[in-house]
Write a protein that holds these residues in place. Structure first.
Motif, PDB file in Angstrom:
ATOM      1  N   LYS A   1      -1.277  16.746   6.045  1.00 29.02           N
ATOM      2  CA  LYS A   1      -0.112  17.548   5.691  1.00 29.02           C
ATOM      3  C   LYS A   1       0.944  16.731   4.954  1.00 29.02           C
ATOM      4  CE  LYS A   1      -0.921  20.984   9.126  1.00 29.02           C
ATOM      5  NZ  LYS A   1      -1.190  22.197   8.430  1.00 29.02           N
ATOM      6  N   LEU A   2       0.831  15.417   5.016  1.00 29.48           N
ATOM      7  CA  LEU A   2       1.800  14.570   4.317  1.00 29.48           C
ATOM      8  C   LEU A   2       1.714  14.743   2.799  1.00 29.48           C
ATOM      9  CD1 LEU A   2       1.623  11.307   6.415  1.00 29.48           C
ATOM     10  CD2 LEU A   2       3.483  12.976   6.331  1.00 29.48           C
ATOM     11  N   GLN A   3       0.595  15.233   2.309  1.00 30.40           N
ATOM     12  CA  GLN A   3       0.455  15.469   0.866  1.00 30.40           C
ATOM     13  C   GLN A   3       1.529  16.431   0.384  1.00 30.40           C
ATOM     14  OE1 GLN A   3      -1.823  13.623  -0.558  1.00 30.40           O
ATOM     15  NE2 GLN A   3      -1.523  14.328  -2.636  1.00 30.40           N
ATOM     16  N   GLN A   4       1.906  17.400   1.225  1.00 29.29           N
ATOM     17  CA  GLN A   4       2.974  18.351   0.880  1.00 29.29           C
ATOM     18  C   GLN A   4       4.309  17.634   0.728  1.00 29.29           C
ATOM     19  OE1 GLN A   4       3.137  21.645   3.683  1.00 29.29           O
ATOM     20  NE2 GLN A   4       0.945  21.451   4.050  1.00 29.29           N
ATOM     21  N   ILE A   5       4.498  16.588   1.499  1.00 33.43           N
ATOM     22  CA  ILE A   5       5.753  15.854   1.480  1.00 33.43           C
ATOM     23  C   ILE A   5       5.797  14.868   0.323  1.00 33.43           C
ATOM     24  CG2 ILE A   5       7.161  14.213   2.802  1.00 33.43           C
ATOM     25  CD1 ILE A   5       5.797  15.565   5.315  1.00 33.43           C
ATOM     26  N   LEU A   6       4.685  14.204   0.105  1.00 32.29           N
ATOM     27  CA  LEU A   6       4.646  13.173  -0.931  1.00 32.29           C
ATOM     28  C   LEU A   6       4.526  13.757  -2.334  1.00 32.29           C
ATOM     29  CD1 LEU A   6       2.215  10.683   0.827  1.00 32.29           C
ATOM     30  CD2 LEU A   6       4.693  10.481   0.629  1.00 32.29           C
ATOM     31  N   GLY A   7       3.842  14.879  -2.459  1.00 30.62           N
ATOM     32  CA  GLY A   7       3.565  15.470  -3.757  1.00 30.62           C
ATOM     33  C   GLY A   7       4.737  16.170  -4.381  1.00 30.62           C
TER      34      GLY A   7
ATOM     35  N   PHE B   1      -6.778   5.505   2.548  1.00 29.62           N
ATOM     36  CA  PHE B   1      -7.236   5.779   3.903  1.00 29.62           C
ATOM     37  C   PHE B   1      -8.718   5.413   4.044  1.00 29.62           C
ATOM     38  CE2 PHE B   1      -9.179   8.595   7.026  1.00 29.62           C
ATOM     39  CZ  PHE B   1      -8.437   8.270   8.147  1.00 29.62           C
ATOM     40  N   MET B   2      -9.521   5.828   3.068  1.00 31.34           N
ATOM     41  CA  MET B   2     -10.961   5.541   3.108  1.00 31.34           C
ATOM     42  C   MET B   2     -11.236   4.040   3.041  1.00 31.34           C
ATOM     43  SD  MET B   2     -12.301   8.465   3.506  1.00 31.34           S
ATOM     44  CE  MET B   2     -14.007   8.458   3.041  1.00 31.34           C
TER      45      MET B   2
ATOM     46  N   THR C   1       0.835  -1.203   0.000  1.00 35.54           N
ATOM     47  CA  THR C   1       0.000   0.000   0.000  1.00 35.54           C
ATOM     48  C   THR C   1       0.866   1.247   0.000  1.00 35.54           C
ATOM     49  OG1 THR C   1      -1.777  -1.165   1.140  1.00 35.54           O
ATOM     50  CG2 THR C   1      -1.802   1.249   1.254  1.00 35.54           C
ATOM     51  N   TRP C   2       1.885   1.278   0.848  1.00 34.40           N
ATOM     52  CA  TRP C   2       2.763   2.448   0.942  1.00 34.40           C
ATOM     53  C   TRP C   2       3.435   2.727  -0.396  1.00 34.40           C
ATOM     54  CZ3 TRP C   2       3.222   6.628   3.508  1.00 34.40           C
ATOM     55  CH2 TRP C   2       4.384   7.382   3.459  1.00 34.40           C
ATOM     56  N   GLU C   3       3.908   1.691  -1.063  1.00 34.07           N
ATOM     57  CA  GLU C   3       4.600   1.897  -2.329  1.00 34.07           C
ATOM     58  C   GLU C   3       3.627   2.327  -3.432  1.00 34.07           C
ATOM     59  OE1 GLU C   3       7.329  -1.424  -2.799  1.00 34.07           O
ATOM     60  OE2 GLU C   3       8.587  -0.597  -1.193  1.00 34.07           O
ATOM     61  N   LYS C   4       2.369   1.926  -3.339  1.00 39.57           N
ATOM     62  CA  LYS C   4       1.356   2.440  -4.274  1.00 39.57           C
ATOM     63  C   LYS C   4       1.164   3.943  -4.041  1.00 39.57           C
ATOM     64  CE  LYS C   4      -1.294  -1.788  -4.825  1.00 39.57           C
ATOM     65  NZ  LYS C   4      -2.524  -2.513  -4.479  1.00 39.57           N
ATOM     66  N   ILE C   5       1.159   4.347  -2.778  1.00 39.01           N
ATOM     67  CA  ILE C   5       1.008   5.765  -2.443  1.00 39.01           C
ATOM     68  C   ILE C   5       2.223   6.553  -2.928  1.00 39.01           C
ATOM     69  CG2 ILE C   5       0.913   7.415  -0.520  1.00 39.01           C
ATOM     70  CD1 ILE C   5      -0.826   5.271   0.945  1.00 39.01           C
TER      71      ILE C   5
ATOM     72  N   SER D   1      -3.487   8.880  -4.367  1.00 42.76           N
ATOM     73  CA  SER D   1      -4.240   7.701  -3.946  1.00 42.76           C
ATOM     74  C   SER D   1      -4.287   7.544  -2.423  1.00 42.76           C
ATOM     75  CB  SER D   1      -3.646   6.432  -4.567  1.00 42.76           C
ATOM     76  OG  SER D   1      -2.380   6.138  -3.995  1.00 42.76           O
ATOM     77  N   ALA D   2      -3.551   8.372  -1.686  1.00 41.95           N
ATOM     78  CA  ALA D   2      -3.479   8.234  -0.226  1.00 41.95           C
ATOM     79  C   ALA D   2      -4.853   8.358   0.421  1.00 41.95           C
ATOM     80  CB  ALA D   2      -2.518   9.260   0.356  1.00 41.95           C
TER      81      ALA D   2
END
Length: 102
Positions: free
Chosen positions: A96-102, A81-82, A66-70, A76-77
């Motif tokens: 706030k992790l979207q800022q880090i991952l994106g 989560f949903m 799942t993490w590697e898909k994200i 897709s995060a």
């Protein structure tokens, strides 16, 4: 496919170095990735380390697949989560992790 270990050892430290404003988030995250390990991200100091911490503001739990898909598709995060495939102890900080991952 993105690799979990590369994300925490290379990508994430480089992203923080290139974007010091990420430290403005000012929180500590712990990532518990089943079949991969545990890492800590301190966005007060701007550090990434292997292993957990006692005082994480947000703990993220998921499995490696799942993490590697994200990592491959950060948008897709929310869907993961949903679906219950990723859990967070603090939803507000997890967003706030979207800022880090994106």
């Amino acid at each position: 496919m993105a690799q979990t270990e590369d994300f925490f050892s290379s990508f994430l430290p480089n992203k923080i170095a290139e974007n010091p404003s990420l430290k403005d988030i000012g929180a500590t995250f712990q990532f518990e990735i089943e079949d991969a390990g545990t890492w800590s991200l301190n966005l007060t100091e701007g550090t990434v380390s292997e292993g957990g911490v006692d005082d994480a503001d947000c703990v993220i739990n998921t499995d490696r697949a799942t993490w590697e898909k994200i990592l491959d598709n950060p948008s897709s995060a929310i869907q993961m989560f949903m679906m219950g495939k990723i859990k967070a102890s603090n939803i507000g900080l997890a967003t706030k992790l979207q800022q880090i991952l994106g």
